[in-house]
Design a protein around this motif. Structure first.
Motif, PDB file in Angstrom:
ATOM      1  N   MET A   1      35.083  40.369  46.369  1.00  0.00           N
ATOM      2  CA  MET A   1      33.652  40.262  46.223  1.00  0.00           C
ATOM      3  C   MET A   1      33.312  38.805  45.942  1.00  0.00           C
ATOM      4  SD  MET A   1      31.283  42.427  43.693  1.00  0.00           S
ATOM      5  CE  MET A   1      30.171  41.455  42.750  1.00  0.00           C
ATOM      6  N   ALA A   2      32.205  38.364  46.463  1.00  0.00           N
ATOM      7  CA  ALA A   2      31.805  36.973  46.302  1.00  0.00           C
ATOM      8  C   ALA A   2      30.338  36.910  45.888  1.00  0.00           C
ATOM      9  CB  ALA A   2      32.018  36.212  47.601  1.00  0.00           C
ATOM     10  N   SER A   3      30.007  35.857  45.138  1.00  0.00           N
ATOM     11  CA  SER A   3      28.625  35.662  44.707  1.00  0.00           C
ATOM     12  C   SER A   3      28.401  34.181  44.439  1.00  0.00           C
ATOM     13  CB  SER A   3      28.330  36.483  43.447  1.00  0.00           C
ATOM     14  OG  SER A   3      29.190  36.096  42.410  1.00  0.00           O
ATOM     15  N   PHE A   4      27.124  33.829  44.220  1.00  0.00           N
ATOM     16  CA  PHE A   4      26.806  32.448  43.865  1.00  0.00           C
ATOM     17  C   PHE A   4      25.688  32.413  42.849  1.00  0.00           C
ATOM     18  CE2 PHE A   4      24.140  33.185  47.615  1.00  0.00           C
ATOM     19  CZ  PHE A   4      22.912  32.704  47.208  1.00  0.00           C
ATOM     20  N   VAL A   5      25.633  31.286  42.112  1.00  0.00           N
ATOM     21  CA  VAL A   5      24.605  31.061  41.101  1.00  0.00           C
ATOM     22  C   VAL A   5      23.994  29.695  41.383  1.00  0.00           C
ATOM     23  CG1 VAL A   5      24.171  30.700  38.644  1.00  0.00           C
ATOM     24  CG2 VAL A   5      25.809  32.430  39.373  1.00  0.00           C
ATOM     25  N   GLU A   6      22.675  29.622  41.339  1.00  0.00           N
ATOM     26  CA  GLU A   6      21.991  28.358  41.544  1.00  0.00           C
ATOM     27  C   GLU A   6      22.058  27.554  40.252  1.00  0.00           C
ATOM     28  OE1 GLU A   6      17.848  26.715  43.502  1.00  0.00           O
ATOM     29  OE2 GLU A   6      18.116  28.847  43.140  1.00  0.00           O
TER      30      GLU A   6
ATOM     31  N   PHE B   1      31.543  31.929  43.602  1.00  0.00           N
ATOM     32  CA  PHE B   1      32.586  32.708  42.931  1.00  0.00           C
ATOM     33  C   PHE B   1      33.210  33.678  43.923  1.00  0.00           C
ATOM     34  CE2 PHE B   1      29.373  31.803  39.705  1.00  0.00           C
ATOM     35  CZ  PHE B   1      30.135  31.283  38.676  1.00  0.00           C
ATOM     36  N   VAL B   2      34.533  33.769  43.912  1.00  0.00           N
ATOM     37  CA  VAL B   2      35.243  34.789  44.684  1.00  0.00           C
ATOM     38  C   VAL B   2      36.113  35.559  43.703  1.00  0.00           C
ATOM     39  CG1 VAL B   2      36.893  35.251  46.526  1.00  0.00           C
ATOM     40  CG2 VAL B   2      35.244  33.397  46.782  1.00  0.00           C
ATOM     41  N   GLU B   3      35.833  36.851  43.565  1.00  0.00           N
ATOM     42  CA  GLU B   3      36.565  37.723  42.645  1.00  0.00           C
ATOM     43  C   GLU B   3      37.803  38.259  43.354  1.00  0.00           C
ATOM     44  OE1 GLU B   3      35.698  38.357  39.495  1.00  0.00           O
ATOM     45  OE2 GLU B   3      33.775  37.331  39.559  1.00  0.00           O
ATOM     46  N   LEU B   4      38.963  38.157  42.686  1.00  0.00           N
ATOM     47  CA  LEU B   4      40.217  38.606  43.272  1.00  0.00           C
ATOM     48  C   LEU B   4      40.846  39.763  42.505  1.00  0.00           C
ATOM     49  CD1 LEU B   4      41.688  35.082  44.048  1.00  0.00           C
ATOM     50  CD2 LEU B   4      40.555  36.641  45.621  1.00  0.00           C
ATOM     51  N   GLY B   5      40.139  40.305  41.538  1.00  0.00           N
ATOM     52  CA  GLY B   5      40.659  41.425  40.773  1.00  0.00           C
ATOM     53  C   GLY B   5      41.023  41.001  39.362  1.00  0.00           C
ATOM     54  N   TYR B   6      41.995  41.714  38.784  1.00  0.00           N
ATOM     55  CA  TYR B   6      42.410  41.476  37.409  1.00  0.00           C
ATOM     56  C   TYR B   6      43.924  41.318  37.338  1.00  0.00           C
ATOM     57  CZ  TYR B   6      37.727  43.087  36.261  1.00  0.00           C
ATOM     58  OH  TYR B   6      36.372  43.209  36.176  1.00  0.00           O
ATOM     59  N   ASP B   7      44.393  40.513  36.378  1.00  0.00           N
ATOM     60  CA  ASP B   7      45.834  40.388  36.182  1.00  0.00           C
ATOM     61  C   ASP B   7      46.330  41.516  35.281  1.00  0.00           C
ATOM     62  OD1 ASP B   7      45.168  39.676  33.584  1.00  0.00           O
ATOM     63  OD2 ASP B   7      45.855  37.606  33.753  1.00  0.00           O
TER      64      ASP B   7
ATOM     65  N   ARG C   1      40.135  38.503  34.402  1.00  0.00           N
ATOM     66  CA  ARG C   1      39.646  38.375  35.766  1.00  0.00           C
ATOM     67  C   ARG C   1      40.352  37.236  36.499  1.00  0.00           C
ATOM     68  NH1 ARG C   1      33.272  38.310  36.622  1.00  0.00           N
ATOM     69  NH2 ARG C   1      33.079  37.803  34.448  1.00  0.00           N
ATOM     70  N   ILE C   2      40.658  37.478  37.755  1.00  0.00           N
ATOM     71  CA  ILE C   2      41.195  36.433  38.626  1.00  0.00           C
ATOM     72  C   ILE C   2      40.063  36.065  39.576  1.00  0.00           C
ATOM     73  CG2 ILE C   2      42.921  35.805  40.330  1.00  0.00           C
ATOM     74  CD1 ILE C   2      44.626  38.133  39.238  1.00  0.00           C
ATOM     75  N   ARG C   3      39.594  34.826  39.500  1.00  0.00           N
ATOM     76  CA  ARG C   3      38.548  34.402  40.412  1.00  0.00           C
ATOM     77  C   ARG C   3      38.669  32.921  40.705  1.00  0.00           C
ATOM     78  NH1 ARG C   3      32.840  34.987  37.196  1.00  0.00           N
ATOM     79  NH2 ARG C   3      33.245  33.512  35.543  1.00  0.00           N
ATOM     80  N   ARG C   4      38.175  32.552  41.853  1.00  0.00           N
ATOM     81  CA  ARG C   4      38.157  31.162  42.287  1.00  0.00           C
ATOM     82  C   ARG C   4      36.704  30.714  42.322  1.00  0.00           C
ATOM     83  NH1 ARG C   4      42.563  32.095  41.093  1.00  0.00           N
ATOM     84  NH2 ARG C   4      44.404  32.107  42.361  1.00  0.00           N
TER      85      ARG C   4
ATOM     86  N   VAL D   1      39.688  31.370  50.800  1.00  0.00           N
ATOM     87  CA  VAL D   1      40.473  31.847  49.659  1.00  0.00           C
ATOM     88  C   VAL D   1      41.352  33.021  50.075  1.00  0.00           C
ATOM     89  CG1 VAL D   1      40.321  33.010  47.421  1.00  0.00           C
ATOM     90  CG2 VAL D   1      38.896  31.026  47.887  1.00  0.00           C
ATOM     91  N   LEU D   2      40.779  33.976  50.803  1.00  0.00           N
ATOM     92  CA  LEU D   2      41.544  35.143  51.221  1.00  0.00           C
ATOM     93  C   LEU D   2      42.640  34.772  52.218  1.00  0.00           C
ATOM     94  CD1 LEU D   2      38.687  37.770  51.485  1.00  0.00           C
ATOM     95  CD2 LEU D   2      40.338  37.455  49.626  1.00  0.00           C
ATOM     96  N   ASP D   3      42.369  33.813  53.115  1.00  0.00           N
ATOM     97  CA  ASP D   3      43.397  33.350  54.044  1.00  0.00           C
ATOM     98  C   ASP D   3      44.542  32.687  53.296  1.00  0.00           C
ATOM     99  OD1 ASP D   3      42.040  34.300  56.238  1.00  0.00           O
ATOM    100  OD2 ASP D   3      41.214  32.349  56.816  1.00  0.00           O
ATOM    101  N   THR D   4      44.225  31.894  52.282  1.00  0.00           N
ATOM    102  CA  THR D   4      45.251  31.230  51.478  1.00  0.00           C
ATOM    103  C   THR D   4      46.117  32.258  50.766  1.00  0.00           C
ATOM    104  OG1 THR D   4      43.814  29.331  51.155  1.00  0.00           O
ATOM    105  CG2 THR D   4      45.652  29.560  49.639  1.00  0.00           C
ATOM    106  N   LEU D   5      45.498  33.285  50.218  1.00  0.00           N
ATOM    107  CA  LEU D   5      46.254  34.346  49.554  1.00  0.00           C
ATOM    108  C   LEU D   5      47.171  35.053  50.538  1.00  0.00           C
ATOM    109  CD1 LEU D   5      43.653  36.009  47.193  1.00  0.00           C
ATOM    110  CD2 LEU D   5      45.611  34.622  46.563  1.00  0.00           C
ATOM    111  N   HIS D   6      46.674  35.312  51.735  1.00  0.00           N
ATOM    112  CA  HIS D   6      47.476  35.984  52.748  1.00  0.00           C
ATOM    113  C   HIS D   6      48.683  35.129  53.132  1.00  0.00           C
ATOM    114  CE1 HIS D   6      48.569  38.514  56.094  1.00  0.00           C
ATOM    115  NE2 HIS D   6      48.526  37.460  56.892  1.00  0.00           N
ATOM    116  N   LEU D   7      48.458  33.815  53.294  1.00  0.00           N
ATOM    117  CA  LEU D   7      49.559  32.909  53.641  1.00  0.00           C
ATOM    118  C   LEU D   7      50.595  32.870  52.523  1.00  0.00           C
ATOM    119  CD1 LEU D   7      47.677  29.921  55.301  1.00  0.00           C
ATOM    120  CD2 LEU D   7      49.118  31.607  56.427  1.00  0.00           C
TER     121      LEU D   7
END
Length: 71
Positions: A1-6, A15-21, A26-29, A52-58
């Motif tokens: 999930m992704a979002s932004f703040v002005e 923000f890109v949410e990647l889940g939880y450890d 929270r794991i986010r970029r 971000v998702l491509d980097t994780l896949h690689l």
């Protein structure tokens, strides 16, 4: 999930949410960008999320290949 703040005039924090450890943290970029409006910020957000998702896949593919070499 992704979002932004002005943040201010023409500045947005992405923000890109990647889940939880394993500890529940929270794991986010995040990334701060300049955009001329919410529409442009949304486009930059989608690009950032894909990057971000491509980097994780690689990283996952590389780890998988290394494990198979060790066997």
């Amino acid at each position: 999930m992704a979002s932004f703040v002005e943040l201010g005039k023409n500045k947005f924090k992405l923000f890109v949410e990647l889940g939880y450890d394993e500890k529940g943290k929270r794991i986010r970029r995040t990334k701060t960008v300049e955009a001329n409006g919410k529409r442009e910020a949304d486009k930059l957000l989608k690009k950032f999320e894909n990057d971000v998702l491509d980097t994780l896949h690689l990283n996952f593919t590389t780890m998988k290949e290394r494990k198979s070499e060790d066997l």
